[in-house]
Scaffold this motif. Structure first.
Motif, PDB file in Angstrom:
ATOM      1  N   VAL A 102      55.994  32.324  41.149  1.00 46.90           N
ATOM      2  CA  VAL A 102      57.337  32.436  41.729  1.00 46.90           C
ATOM      3  C   VAL A 102      58.399  32.211  40.658  1.00 46.90           C
ATOM      4  CG1 VAL A 102      58.954  31.364  43.348  1.00 46.90           C
ATOM      5  CG2 VAL A 102      56.609  31.846  44.050  1.00 46.90           C
ATOM      6  N   SER A 103      58.168  31.241  39.781  1.00 44.02           N
ATOM      7  CA  SER A 103      59.156  30.969  38.736  1.00 44.02           C
ATOM      8  C   SER A 103      59.241  32.113  37.735  1.00 44.02           C
ATOM      9  CB  SER A 103      58.834  29.661  38.018  1.00 44.02           C
ATOM     10  OG  SER A 103      57.632  29.791  37.295  1.00 44.02           O
ATOM     11  N   ARG A 104      58.180  32.872  37.560  1.00 53.03           N
ATOM     12  CA  ARG A 104      58.216  34.034  36.680  1.00 53.03           C
ATOM     13  C   ARG A 104      58.861  35.238  37.367  1.00 53.03           C
ATOM     14  NH1 ARG A 104      52.213  34.037  33.916  1.00 53.03           N
ATOM     15  NH2 ARG A 104      52.571  32.265  32.537  1.00 53.03           N
ATOM     16  N   ALA A 105      58.673  35.371  38.667  1.00 49.32           N
ATOM     17  CA  ALA A 105      59.191  36.522  39.391  1.00 49.32           C
ATOM     18  C   ALA A 105      60.660  36.362  39.779  1.00 49.32           C
ATOM     19  CB  ALA A 105      58.351  36.760  40.638  1.00 49.32           C
ATOM     20  N   ALA A 106      61.136  35.162  39.890  1.00 48.18           N
ATOM     21  CA  ALA A 106      62.508  34.913  40.343  1.00 48.18           C
ATOM     22  C   ALA A 106      63.563  35.534  39.417  1.00 48.18           C
ATOM     23  CB  ALA A 106      62.745  33.428  40.528  1.00 48.18           C
ATOM     24  N   PRO A 107      63.482  35.375  38.108  1.00 43.09           N
ATOM     25  CA  PRO A 107      64.504  36.006  37.252  1.00 43.09           C
ATOM     26  C   PRO A 107      64.477  37.533  37.334  1.00 43.09           C
ATOM     27  CG  PRO A 107      63.349  34.313  36.031  1.00 43.09           C
ATOM     28  CD  PRO A 107      62.620  34.490  37.325  1.00 43.09           C
ATOM     29  N   ARG A 108      63.300  38.104  37.428  1.00 39.01           N
ATOM     30  CA  ARG A 108      63.193  39.558  37.556  1.00 39.01           C
ATOM     31  C   ARG A 108      63.817  40.036  38.864  1.00 39.01           C
ATOM     32  NH1 ARG A 108      56.871  39.966  35.904  1.00 39.01           N
ATOM     33  NH2 ARG A 108      57.108  39.186  33.788  1.00 39.01           N
ATOM     34  N   ALA A 109      63.546  39.317  39.928  1.00 43.46           N
ATOM     35  CA  ALA A 109      64.110  39.687  41.225  1.00 43.46           C
ATOM     36  C   ALA A 109      65.626  39.537  41.203  1.00 43.46           C
ATOM     37  CB  ALA A 109      63.507  38.827  42.325  1.00 43.46           C
ATOM     38  N   LEU A 110      66.133  38.525  40.547  1.00 47.67           N
ATOM     39  CA  LEU A 110      67.572  38.317  40.453  1.00 47.67           C
ATOM     40  C   LEU A 110      68.250  39.443  39.671  1.00 47.67           C
ATOM     41  CD1 LEU A 110      69.874  36.356  41.127  1.00 47.67           C
ATOM     42  CD2 LEU A 110      69.456  35.290  38.908  1.00 47.67           C
ATOM     43  N   VAL A 111      67.639  39.856  38.577  1.00 51.28           N
ATOM     44  CA  VAL A 111      68.186  40.965  37.792  1.00 51.28           C
ATOM     45  C   VAL A 111      68.149  42.252  38.604  1.00 51.28           C
ATOM     46  CG1 VAL A 111      67.763  42.427  35.770  1.00 51.28           C
ATOM     47  CG2 VAL A 111      67.694  39.952  35.551  1.00 51.28           C
ATOM     48  N   PHE A 112      67.058  42.502  39.281  1.00 47.38           N
ATOM     49  CA  PHE A 112      66.910  43.715  40.086  1.00 47.38           C
ATOM     50  C   PHE A 112      67.939  43.751  41.214  1.00 47.38           C
ATOM     51  CE2 PHE A 112      64.907  45.998  43.662  1.00 47.38           C
ATOM     52  CZ  PHE A 112      64.798  47.246  43.062  1.00 47.38           C
ATOM     53  N   LEU A 113      68.099  42.653  41.910  1.00 46.81           N
ATOM     54  CA  LEU A 113      69.072  42.607  43.001  1.00 46.81           C
ATOM     55  C   LEU A 113      70.503  42.721  42.490  1.00 46.81           C
ATOM     56  CD1 LEU A 113      67.499  39.905  45.326  1.00 46.81           C
ATOM     57  CD2 LEU A 113      67.667  42.365  45.722  1.00 46.81           C
ATOM     58  N   SER A 114      70.770  42.137  41.341  1.00 46.38           N
ATOM     59  CA  SER A 114      72.126  42.252  40.800  1.00 46.38           C
ATOM     60  C   SER A 114      72.424  43.687  40.374  1.00 46.38           C
ATOM     61  CB  SER A 114      72.327  41.293  39.631  1.00 46.38           C
ATOM     62  OG  SER A 114      71.516  41.679  38.543  1.00 46.38           O
ATOM     63  N   LEU A 115      71.428  44.401  39.868  1.00 47.08           N
ATOM     64  CA  LEU A 115      71.637  45.805  39.514  1.00 47.08           C
ATOM     65  C   LEU A 115      71.898  46.655  40.753  1.00 47.08           C
ATOM     66  CD1 LEU A 115      68.946  46.380  36.738  1.00 47.08           C
ATOM     67  CD2 LEU A 115      71.422  46.259  36.477  1.00 47.08           C
ATOM     68  N   LEU A 116      71.360  46.261  41.881  1.00 45.69           N
ATOM     69  CA  LEU A 116      71.611  46.995  43.116  1.00 45.69           C
ATOM     70  C   LEU A 116      72.946  46.637  43.753  1.00 45.69           C
ATOM     71  CD1 LEU A 116      68.105  46.899  44.836  1.00 45.69           C
ATOM     72  CD2 LEU A 116      69.211  48.838  43.749  1.00 45.69           C
ATOM     73  N   VAL A 117      73.342  45.390  43.676  1.00 44.34           N
ATOM     74  CA  VAL A 117      74.517  44.924  44.403  1.00 44.34           C
ATOM     75  C   VAL A 117      75.817  45.095  43.608  1.00 44.34           C
ATOM     76  CG1 VAL A 117      75.579  42.841  45.372  1.00 44.34           C
ATOM     77  CG2 VAL A 117      73.193  43.340  45.808  1.00 44.34           C
ATOM     78  N   LEU A 118      75.786  44.922  42.315  1.00 52.33           N
ATOM     79  CA  LEU A 118      77.015  44.959  41.524  1.00 52.33           C
ATOM     80  C   LEU A 118      77.770  46.285  41.613  1.00 52.33           C
ATOM     81  CD1 LEU A 118      76.097  42.836  38.394  1.00 52.33           C
ATOM     82  CD2 LEU A 118      77.654  42.270  40.253  1.00 52.33           C
ATOM     83  N   PRO A 119      77.119  47.450  41.593  1.00 52.75           N
ATOM     84  CA  PRO A 119      77.896  48.692  41.758  1.00 52.75           C
ATOM     85  C   PRO A 119      78.592  48.779  43.115  1.00 52.75           C
ATOM     86  CG  PRO A 119      75.766  49.198  40.819  1.00 52.75           C
ATOM     87  CD  PRO A 119      75.742  47.757  41.217  1.00 52.75           C
ATOM     88  N   VAL A 120      77.980  48.256  44.150  1.00 55.08           N
ATOM     89  CA  VAL A 120      78.604  48.277  45.476  1.00 55.08           C
ATOM     90  C   VAL A 120      79.840  47.388  45.486  1.00 55.08           C
ATOM     91  CG1 VAL A 120      78.254  47.727  47.907  1.00 55.08           C
ATOM     92  CG2 VAL A 120      76.412  48.771  46.593  1.00 55.08           C
TER      93      VAL A 120
END
Length: 62
Positions: free
Chosen positions: A8-26
């Motif tokens: 989970v600690s390894r996947a959390a930063p990746r998930a955060l980057v992925f979600l930010s790439l999806l949300v920031l343009p909106v």
């Protein structure tokens, strides 16, 4: 338990980057203020034969 926590600690930063790439343009599109002017102006008459050409080409594609 420690193995799951490590995954989970390894996947959390990746998930955060992925979600930010999806949300920031909106969020950025919400802050853009467009003017009152028309960008695309003018009228044009569409061709009357375009639908016929499309139907014939679709029949030939069968």
């Amino acid at each position: 338990m420690t193995d799951t926590l490590l995954q989970v600690s390894r996947a959390a930063p990746r998930a955060l980057v992925f979600l930010s790439l999806l949300v920031l343009p909106v969020i950025a599109m919400g802050s853009v203020h467009g003017g009152e002017e028309d960008i695309i102006a003018g009228s044009y008459k569409a061709s009357n034969g375009a639908g016929l050409v499309l139907v014939i080409s679709l029949k030939r594609a069968r």
